[in-house]
Design an enzyme around this catalytic site. Structure first.
Site, PDB file in Angstrom:
ATOM      1  N   ARG A  62     -12.480   3.346   3.665  1.00 41.73           N
ATOM      2  CA  ARG A  62     -13.748   3.184   4.030  1.00 41.73           C
ATOM      3  C   ARG A  62     -14.778   4.331   4.367  1.00 41.73           C
ATOM      4  O   ARG A  62     -15.794   4.407   4.248  1.00 41.73           O
ATOM      5  CB  ARG A  62     -13.816   2.096   5.210  1.00 41.73           C
ATOM      6  CG  ARG A  62     -15.045   1.504   5.716  1.00 41.73           C
ATOM      7  CD  ARG A  62     -14.763   0.498   6.546  1.00 41.73           C
ATOM      8  NE  ARG A  62     -15.993  -0.133   6.988  1.00 41.73           N
ATOM      9  CZ  ARG A  62     -16.502  -0.040   8.407  1.00 41.73           C
ATOM     10  NH1 ARG A  62     -15.789   0.420   9.162  1.00 41.73           N
ATOM     11  NH2 ARG A  62     -17.698  -0.482   8.504  1.00 41.73           N
ATOM     12  N   HIS A  66     -18.348   5.131   3.188  1.00 48.26           N
ATOM     13  CA  HIS A  66     -19.647   5.377   4.134  1.00 48.26           C
ATOM     14  C   HIS A  66     -20.011   6.844   4.027  1.00 48.26           C
ATOM     15  O   HIS A  66     -20.991   7.214   4.388  1.00 48.26           O
ATOM     16  CB  HIS A  66     -18.994   5.078   5.497  1.00 48.26           C
ATOM     17  CG  HIS A  66     -19.098   3.668   5.597  1.00 48.26           C
ATOM     18  ND1 HIS A  66     -19.201   2.995   6.932  1.00 48.26           N
ATOM     19  CD2 HIS A  66     -18.925   2.747   5.060  1.00 48.26           C
ATOM     20  CE1 HIS A  66     -19.068   1.834   7.087  1.00 48.26           C
ATOM     21  NE2 HIS A  66     -18.874   1.426   5.609  1.00 48.26           N
ATOM     22  N   ASN A  94     -21.109   2.449  11.570  1.00 46.74           N
ATOM     23  CA  ASN A  94     -19.816   3.438  11.826  1.00 46.74           C
ATOM     24  C   ASN A  94     -19.387   3.184  13.360  1.00 46.74           C
ATOM     25  O   ASN A  94     -18.322   3.578  13.613  1.00 46.74           O
ATOM     26  CB  ASN A  94     -20.209   4.864  11.601  1.00 46.74           C
ATOM     27  CG  ASN A  94     -20.465   5.188  10.060  1.00 46.74           C
ATOM     28  OD1 ASN A  94     -20.158   4.212   9.218  1.00 46.74           O
ATOM     29  ND2 ASN A  94     -21.391   5.992   9.703  1.00 46.74           N
ATOM     30  N   HIS A 194     -11.765  -4.620   0.179  1.00 40.09           N
ATOM     31  CA  HIS A 194     -11.788  -5.556   1.275  1.00 40.09           C
ATOM     32  C   HIS A 194     -10.249  -6.351   1.100  1.00 40.09           C
ATOM     33  O   HIS A 194      -9.883  -7.451   1.759  1.00 40.09           O
ATOM     34  CB  HIS A 194     -12.907  -6.508   1.380  1.00 40.09           C
ATOM     35  CG  HIS A 194     -13.947  -5.881   2.022  1.00 40.09           C
ATOM     36  ND1 HIS A 194     -15.299  -6.449   2.253  1.00 40.09           N
ATOM     37  CD2 HIS A 194     -14.194  -4.574   2.526  1.00 40.09           C
ATOM     38  CE1 HIS A 194     -16.076  -5.598   2.777  1.00 40.09           C
ATOM     39  NE2 HIS A 194     -15.467  -4.438   2.985  1.00 40.09           N
TER      40      HIS A 194
HETATM   41  C1  HEM Z   1     -20.382  -4.504  -0.388  1.00 38.87           C
HETATM   42  C2  HEM Z   1     -20.856  -4.248   0.754  1.00 38.87           C
HETATM   43  C3  HEM Z   1     -19.826  -3.908   1.936  1.00 38.87           C
HETATM   44  C4  HEM Z   1     -20.141  -4.507   3.064  1.00 38.87           C
HETATM   45  C5  HEM Z   1     -21.227  -5.280   3.719  1.00 38.87           C
HETATM   46  C6  HEM Z   1     -18.923  -4.056   3.876  1.00 38.87           C
HETATM   47  C7  HEM Z   1     -18.689  -4.217   5.184  1.00 38.87           C
HETATM   48  C8  HEM Z   1     -17.494  -4.050   5.977  1.00 38.87           C
HETATM   49  C9  HEM Z   1     -17.454  -4.409   7.401  1.00 38.87           C
HETATM   50  C10 HEM Z   1     -18.532  -5.188   8.310  1.00 38.87           C
HETATM   51  C11 HEM Z   1     -16.166  -4.173   7.543  1.00 38.87           C
HETATM   52  C12 HEM Z   1     -15.677  -4.372   9.438  1.00 38.87           C
HETATM   53  C13 HEM Z   1     -15.896  -3.338  10.108  1.00 38.87           C
HETATM   54  C14 HEM Z   1     -15.609  -3.610  11.398  1.00 38.87           C
HETATM   55  O1  HEM Z   1     -15.467  -4.753  11.794  1.00 38.87           O
HETATM   56  O2  HEM Z   1     -15.166  -2.400  12.232  1.00 38.87           O
HETATM   57  C15 HEM Z   1     -15.675  -3.357   6.720  1.00 38.87           C
HETATM   58  C16 HEM Z   1     -14.273  -2.936   6.663  1.00 38.87           C
HETATM   59  C17 HEM Z   1     -13.829  -2.414   5.328  1.00 38.87           C
HETATM   60  N1  HEM Z   1     -14.422  -2.126   4.546  1.00 38.87           N
HETATM   61 FE1  HEM Z   1     -16.081  -2.537   3.850  1.00 38.87          FE
HETATM   62  N2  HEM Z   1     -17.949  -3.122   3.052  1.00 38.87           N
HETATM   63  C18 HEM Z   1     -18.676  -3.291   1.902  1.00 38.87           C
HETATM   64  C19 HEM Z   1     -18.109  -2.445   0.963  1.00 38.87           C
HETATM   65  C20 HEM Z   1     -17.100  -1.865   0.962  1.00 38.87           C
HETATM   66  C21 HEM Z   1     -16.554  -0.846  -0.171  1.00 38.87           C
HETATM   67  C22 HEM Z   1     -17.041  -0.434  -1.308  1.00 38.87           C
HETATM   68  C23 HEM Z   1     -15.407  -0.553   0.271  1.00 38.87           C
HETATM   69  C24 HEM Z   1     -14.266   0.582  -0.294  1.00 38.87           C
HETATM   70  C25 HEM Z   1     -14.318   0.675  -1.683  1.00 38.87           C
HETATM   71  C26 HEM Z   1     -14.834  -1.020   1.615  1.00 38.87           C
HETATM   72  C27 HEM Z   1     -13.839  -0.792   2.307  1.00 38.87           C
HETATM   73  C28 HEM Z   1     -13.673  -1.333   3.638  1.00 38.87           C
HETATM   74  C29 HEM Z   1     -12.275  -1.384   4.139  1.00 38.87           C
HETATM   75  C30 HEM Z   1     -10.919  -0.712   3.504  1.00 38.87           C
HETATM   76  C31 HEM Z   1     -12.342  -1.860   5.429  1.00 38.87           C
HETATM   77  C32 HEM Z   1     -11.259  -2.093   6.632  1.00 38.87           C
HETATM   78  C33 HEM Z   1     -11.082  -0.879   7.322  1.00 38.87           C
HETATM   79  C34 HEM Z   1     -10.133  -0.798   8.355  1.00 38.87           C
HETATM   80  O3  HEM Z   1      -9.528  -1.754   8.590  1.00 38.87           O
HETATM   81  O4  HEM Z   1     -10.384   0.117   9.152  1.00 38.87           O
HETATM   82  N3  HEM Z   1     -16.021  -1.756   2.097  1.00 38.87           N
HETATM   83  N4  HEM Z   1     -16.694  -3.374   5.611  1.00 38.87           N
END
Ligand code: HEM
Length: 319
Positions: A62, A66, A94, A194
């Protein structure tokens, strides 16, 4: 005389073409001669960190996303706030959410030790750490194009504007990715990130209490650990296997069990439904497309050649 200056012109053109090739595009072999130990060192530290905490692999993936969505993949996300740095760390997407800074610091110090000097950029470290994280959690591998340099600026405003929030519907998600030069296939494949990691209650509360395109049993299960008020930081996995790169994220969307509103938007009667369905039963094609789209994302507006700098400390601009 005339042929002499023609020769000189020719040399000049060839030279500038060669230096353009050196400075304008990234290449997987960028560090091969100057520090062949760099990539193995990054892999070691990532594997170590993921062994200690599986979630760190998700967090590092992530971090790269970002970074790239805010002014390109230039490690701007790593800069701490100062009088002149408008740190992205406290931007809404973030703040109290993005993780992995300590691991990046550890990698940078190991890599610099192995190379004997500071020649590997923080932006390249973030890109390689994302790849190594995916591999460590059972996902595909790819060659990471390298040669990014590090920014000397950051923008909290841009982070707020350009990183998509989980409230978006499909047209807005498509638009957000399009602004970065990424298409609908990239959106779906990369959202497959995800398949790893967790989200906080505050990011999916509205979905589990108010959305109608959600499996009711799944919503009840999530409500048990995400009350209507309070518990904002309680975690839920983004798919049923948050430490394994698999296709369950997509099969979950097909059964209306997407955790985020933006996840379920990819399978909600729109033009991305078919691709979600395909990935839900075809881990091979998801893995292949994910790797291709990661390379595309990693190529967003890199600083190259003599632009930017190679930071000595990833959190600070060199003095
Ligand atoms: C398409 C639009 C996207 C939205 C709206 C989005 C939104 C989010 C949100 C809200 C979270 C949870 C954050 C939290 O609760 O602290 C999250 C977690 C995550 N996102 Fe996304 N995301 C998107 C795209 C992506 C992309 C493109 C990737 C990587 C290629 C990605 C990888 C991740 C990962 C791996 C997590 C888990 C992180 C952790 O457990 O520390 N996301 N995302």
């Amino acid at each position: 005389m005339a042929s002499n200056s023609f020769f000189l012109l020719h040399v000049l053109v060839m030279f500038s073409l060669a230096s353009m090739a050196l400075s304008d595009s990234l290449s997987p072999s960028f560090y091969n001669h100057v520090c062949p130990e760099a990539l193995p060192a990054i892999k070691r530290v990532v594997e170590d960190a993921v062994r200690k905490e599986r979630r760190m692999g998700a967090s590092l993936l992530r971090l790269h996303f970002h970074d790239c969505f805010v002014n390109g993949c230039d490690a701007s996300i790593l800069l701490d706030k100062t009088a002149t740095i408008d740190s992205e760390k406290t931007a809404i997407p973030n703040n109290n959410s993005i993780r992995g800074f300590d691991v990046i610091d550890k990698i940078k110090s190991e890599v610099d030790k192995c190379c004997g000097r500071s020649i590997v950029s923080c932006a390249d470290i973030v890109a390689v750490a994302a790849r190594d994280s995916v591999v460590a959690l059972g996902g595909p591998t790819w060659e990471v194009p390298l040669g990014r340099r590090d920014s000397t600026t950051a923008s909290r405003t841009k982070a707020n504007n350009d990183i998509p929030p989980p409230t978006l519907d499909l047209p807005a998600l498509i638009n957000s990715f399009k602004k970065q030069g990424l298409n609908e296939k990239d959106l779906v494949a990369l959202s497959g990130g995800h398949t790893l990691g967790f989200a906080q209650c505050s990011t999916f509360r509205n979905r589990i209490y108010n959305d109608t395109n959600i499996d009711s049993t799944f919503a009840s299960q999530r409500k048990a650990n995400c009350p209507r008020s309070g518990g904002n930081t309680n975690l839920a996995p983004l798919d049923p296997t948050p430490a394994l790169f698999d296709s369950k994220y997509f099969s979950n969307l097909v059964s209306k069990k997407g955790l985020l509103h933006s996840d379920q938007a990819l399978f909600n009667g729109g033009q991305t439904d078919n691709l979600v369905k395909k990935y839900s039963t075809n881990l091979g094609s998801f893995s292949k497309d994910f790797a291709e789209s990661m390379i595309k994302m990693g190529n967003i507006k890199p600083l190259t050649g003599n632009q930017g700098q190679i930071r000595v400390n990833c959190r600070k601009v060199n003095v």
